[in-house]
Design a protein around this motif. Sequence first.
Motif: not given
Length: 700
Positions: A602-617
Amino acid sequence: MACPRFKYNKIYALFILAIFLQSCASVDAPKPIGPLPTAQQMAWQEMELYGFIHFSINTFTDDEWGYGNKSPELFNPTEMNVRQWARIAKEAGMKGLILTDKHHDGFCLWPSEYTDYSVKNSPYKNGKGDVVRELADACKEYGLKMGIYLSPWDRNNADYGKPEYITYFRNQLTELLTNYGDIFEVWFDGANGGDGYYGGAHEVRTVDKKTYYDWENTNALIRKLQPNAIIWSDNGPDARWVGNEHGFAYETTWSPLLRDSIYGGMPEYAEKYSMGQENGTHWVPAEADVSIRPGWYYHKSEDNKVKTLKELLDIYYKSVGQNSTLLLNLPVDRRGLVHENDEKQLKKLTAQLKEDFANNLALKSKTSANHVRGNSTKYNASNAVDGDKNTYWTTNDDIIKASITIDFEKPTVFNRLLVQEYIPLGQRVKQFSLEAKVDGKWETIDNQTTIGYKRILRLEDITATKIRLNIEDAKGPPLISNIGVYHAPLVVDVPTISRTKQGEVSLLTPEQGLTVYYTLNGEEPTTASSKYSEPFLIEQPTVIKAFSIDPETQRQSDIITESLDINKSLWKISSANGSTITEEAIDDNPLTNWSANKKLLSDYKIDLGKTTTIKGFTYTPSQDRWVSGVITHYSFYGSMDGKNWTKLSEGEFSNIISNPMQQKVMLPKTASVKYIRLMADKIMNDKDQALIAEIGVSTQ
């Protein structure tokens, strides 16, 4: 006057013959050991391979598990041809087909008189269609047996969870068992209870899986209406689930089962009971079920994800070759046809198996054994190679360790060993080994445990003049009815494509000796394309196309296409206080796991390293042998600063416990994010600890 010498020889020959016949007749057969298969179970086991057909309203909604609220008008196949299903199954060597007559959503493929939620209220044949009837007729035409799948759980029915539903369930079961001819198997799914439409209630309903269905009386109904049908569920009573949906049995697989200790949908079944037990009280053999695609129902997005030849061969050898039958699913598409890609792969499997077992090098060969029961020819070593399933080699009652030797009489190359016990008298062998005489010396080739109805060992090429099968331990005198030795050709199949977190891509061949060619620009590869020699770097979304080829024979595999998204070299995972978390969930290796409790999730986060436009996961659950820690219900969030979060999607990963494959979820709309978070709203068996193999994003 007759010659005295001739008369003497004649009398002597008759005397020897009389002793021989008396010896054969006086040696009793071994006594049965443990539970034994019925005639129906033997006939079922000998089918070995048969097909599953998943086809329903889910096919038209792109779901795996329907909620039970979709309109019957959605069911409208445009080129329906059930005879095509039967033809493909027959050509693949399947002996029967089982259709999902009613899945969890409650939609019926026959015009049941007990519900309106069926084909009779669909556009198919103007409401006059009956898919079950069409399949029964097609199976009869092609010489196939037919089975039925009737889900005990019904997310559409308003009475589910009440006593009235059991009457409804048995009424539908009676329809299926009385209107469509002989049924070889009745298949009851272990998924029971949960959220659903339930006639408009839109609620969660749970049932006592041990008592609600009153299985004793339901099974009695089946025995009355179809006495030769095999009843399948987690605990049988006639055949059992193998405990996974990979299609794999186990190196140790017993047909006896502690049946009365198990009930359908039992949470700990897979880990504790699915392998069977040496001391099992009832004969309940294993059935391995698996789909030819990732999903059970047809999804257009999986047209290029049909299992490879190597994957299908692995499934065959680890199911039929490990004392199980194989139920292979063919999802019928929205046209009402088995898709061309599925048929193509199935034909490859059939052709390869035909080649693998084309020439039995042991058939009618010279054999010997260090023990033979009563020294009788009725039980001698040659029975194991005579091609007759009803004869066998065995020993005296006090001999449980014995060896049988096959003499090729010249150096012979082989890489497959097939062994079968005479199971009408019980499963006995607990441990065995294989030796080969190579260059005049005996070498141990393999050590294994159970045999059962059939055990097949895949080996490296071995050149030997003799082989020796050693029964090291058994529950009684071993009974070996068949030994086959084969030399299977090289498997020419598509390469496996894998990538590391840093973006290094590897193209691995299914067997040594093959060469791989590939392209990265979307063009079809040829032998003039790049030749793979070592891993290479891919950082951006790329389509890889590759094939394998045998340089000696020039046999070539199909072309495999893999769409890789952005790599994860810049990704980091941390907790709310900024401390770094191990990266198993973002290392691009599905065989490693991140173990995390709900609070941490509930409180972790994944840093993608840069702004990314995503359509799904994407979410991949643990790929360990025993399924655990699977997230069944999720919420997915995105953020630009790691502090303010937006919920981008929520829902259920349908059927993920039974089929723990990668889940791909497309968002309602694209989102620009720098941070992502997948939260576990619910974990299987209401646990607090999740196991996550991989989390990814889709940008394409």
